[in-house]
Enzyme design. Structure first.
Site, PDB file in Angstrom:
ATOM      1  CE1 TYR A  33      17.581  24.845 -42.834  1.00  0.00           C
ATOM      2  CE2 TYR A  33      18.475  26.985 -42.207  1.00  0.00           C
ATOM      3  CZ  TYR A  33      18.046  26.095 -43.188  1.00  0.00           C
ATOM      4  OH  TYR A  33      18.095  26.461 -44.511  1.00  0.00           O
ATOM      5  CD  GLU A  55      15.709  30.134 -49.378  1.00  0.00           C
ATOM      6  OE1 GLU A  55      15.322  31.284 -49.094  1.00  0.00           O
ATOM      7  OE2 GLU A  55      16.591  29.550 -48.738  1.00  0.00           O
ATOM      8  CD1 TRP A  63      15.628  29.354 -42.286  1.00  0.00           C
ATOM      9  CD2 TRP A  63      14.319  29.341 -44.096  1.00  0.00           C
ATOM     10  NE1 TRP A  63      15.520  28.057 -42.719  1.00  0.00           N
ATOM     11  CE2 TRP A  63      14.722  28.022 -43.828  1.00  0.00           C
ATOM     12  CE3 TRP A  63      13.481  29.581 -45.189  1.00  0.00           C
ATOM     13  CZ2 TRP A  63      14.331  26.938 -44.608  1.00  0.00           C
ATOM     14  CZ3 TRP A  63      13.074  28.512 -45.966  1.00  0.00           C
ATOM     15  CH2 TRP A  63      13.503  27.208 -45.675  1.00  0.00           C
TER      16      TRP A  63
END
Length: 215
Positions: A33, A55, A63
């Site tokens: 990522y 988010e 995350w």
């Protein structure tokens, strides 16, 4: 490298010999990522909507937790097709609350539905989410001269993320606080916050130089 080095510099050299931001650690999916998504400019309506929703789901979580569930979220929310999500009703909310593959938080689920409806309104005015979000790209004078670990840790929000958050809230969006919006800006390439010394920083600077901002 000592254990203290990533904390002091924000950098870590992996088993592949590459030096990158330290936050992915040694986790393969997080490294992928970081290397291939985070900070690269995005203009696609659906990807921008997906990210603002995820988010919001991340609020209070890591995350990495969201990233590992991202495919589940995409399946559950019809690929983050905001036109379809805008038509969700109570049955869809109950379906999502029963889905163990996502974050089962009623407030965040209803926020996603609300935000889908607000996106449709915004598109009528702005034409695209890309044009809207990129209009909040911070000017050079608001960016730090040196993007290092200390600077990033000291600034969880920025003037630009505050402006974006306020505007979205005026439009009726939810779960769009300035810290969340700064994370969105970092991920979608509105800023390049790969720290100095990271393998991706120079590459993304070149991409941003050539990138045509949507209007």
């Amino acid at each position: 490298m000592t254990d203290e080095a990533p904390v002091k510099t924000g950098l870590m050299t992996g088993e592949d010999g590459e030096t990158r931001c330290s936050w992915p650690g040694a986790l393969p999916e997080y490294i992928h990522y970081h290397d291939h998504e985070w900070g690269r400019p995005v203009t696609d309506n659906y990807r921008l909507f997906e990210k603002i929703c995820l988010e919001g789901f991340q609020s209070g979580l890591s995350w990495l937790t969201i990233l590992r569930k991202r495919e589940n979220f995409r399946e559950a929310f019809d690929g983050f097709d905001f036109e379809r999500i805008a038509r969700y009703g109570e049955k869809d909310i109950e379906r999502l609350l029963a889905n163990a593959g996502i974050i089962r938080h009623r407030g965040k689920i209803t926020s996603t539905i609300n935000n889908a409806r607000r996106v449709i309104e915004l598109l009528e005015e702005k034409g695209s989410l890309g044009a809207y979000f990129w209009s909040f790209e911070p000017p050079v004078e608001e960016r730090p001269r040196l993007v290092d670990y200390g600077t990033l840790m000291a600034n969880p929000t920025t003037p630009a993320s505050v402006r974006l958050s306020k505007d979205l809230k005026k439009r009726g969006f939810s779960f769009v606080g300035p810290t969340t919006m700064y994370a969105h800006m970092q991920a979608m390439g509105l800023v390049n916050d790969h720290v100095e010394g990271c393998k991706c920083r120079a590459e993304i600077e070149k991409i941003r130089t050539k990138f045509k901002r949507p209007v």
